[in-house]
Design a protein around this motif. Structure first.
Motif, short mmCIF file in Angstrom:
data_model
loop_
_atom_site.label_atom_id
_atom_site.label_comp_id
_atom_site.label_asym_id
_atom_site.label_seq_id
_atom_site.Cartn_x
_atom_site.Cartn_y
_atom_site.Cartn_z
N GLN A 143 2.09 -4.71 5.04
CA GLN A 143 1.49 -5.10 6.33
C GLN A 143 1.89 -6.53 6.68
OE1 GLN A 143 0.02 -2.94 8.26
NE2 GLN A 143 0.08 -1.33 6.71
N GLU A 200 1.73 10.59 2.26
CA GLU A 200 2.26 11.57 3.21
C GLU A 200 3.67 11.23 3.65
OE1 GLU A 200 1.24 13.10 7.67
OE2 GLU A 200 -0.44 12.88 6.27
N ALA A 201 3.90 9.95 3.95
CA ALA A 201 5.22 9.51 4.42
C ALA A 201 6.16 9.15 3.26
CB ALA A 201 5.07 8.31 5.35
N LEU A 249 4.06 0.32 2.02
CA LEU A 249 3.88 -0.46 3.24
C LEU A 249 3.55 -1.91 2.93
CD1 LEU A 249 1.62 2.10 5.11
CD2 LEU A 249 4.12 1.96 5.12
N ALA A 260 8.06 -0.81 6.12
CA ALA A 260 7.77 0.36 5.29
C ALA A 260 9.00 0.64 4.45
CB ALA A 260 7.43 1.56 6.16
N THR A 304 0.86 -1.18 0.00
CA THR A 304 0.00 0.00 0.00
C THR A 304 0.90 1.23 0.00
OG1 THR A 304 -0.20 -0.07 2.41
CG2 THR A 304 -1.94 -1.13 1.14
N TYR A 305 0.37 2.31 -0.55
CA TYR A 305 1.14 3.54 -0.72
C TYR A 305 0.72 4.56 0.32
CZ TYR A 305 2.63 7.87 -3.08
OH TYR A 305 3.17 9.08 -3.39
N ASP A 306 1.67 5.06 1.09
CA ASP A 306 1.44 6.14 2.04
C ASP A 306 2.03 7.41 1.44
OD1 ASP A 306 1.51 8.02 4.10
OD2 ASP A 306 2.04 6.55 5.64
N GLU A 334 6.13 6.31 1.44
CA GLU A 334 6.57 4.95 1.72
C GLU A 334 5.61 3.95 1.09
OE1 GLU A 334 8.63 5.20 6.09
OE2 GLU A 334 6.45 5.04 6.04
#
Length: 66
Positions: free
Chosen positions: A41, A34-35, A39, A46, A30-32, A37
């Motif tokens: 899970q 804001e950070a 991810l 990350a 998954t794409y963050d 990164e």
């Protein structure tokens, strides 16, 4: 002549996410945004995105908080 500046490109192309998987578990990421990164899970990691390039090295990843 106009003084229009094109919209900035995102640092990471979301389409690329579909092609990337976790190097440890081989599961989707998954794409963050804001950070900046990716991810995993499943692996609890990350992976950083630097200058628009995903760094998919386990040694460069940070552990996700439980």
């Amino acid at each position: 002549m106009t003084d229009e500046t094109p919209a900035p490109r995102p640092l990471f192309e979301r389409r690329m996410l579909e092609a990337l998987i976790c190097p440890v578990t081989h599961t989707p990421l998954t794409y963050d945004a804001e950070a900046q990164e990716l991810l995993s899970q499943a692996a609890g990691l990350a992976f950083p995105i630097r200058d628009g390039i995903p760094v998919m090295l386990v040694g460069e990843a940070r552990a996700l908080k439980p």
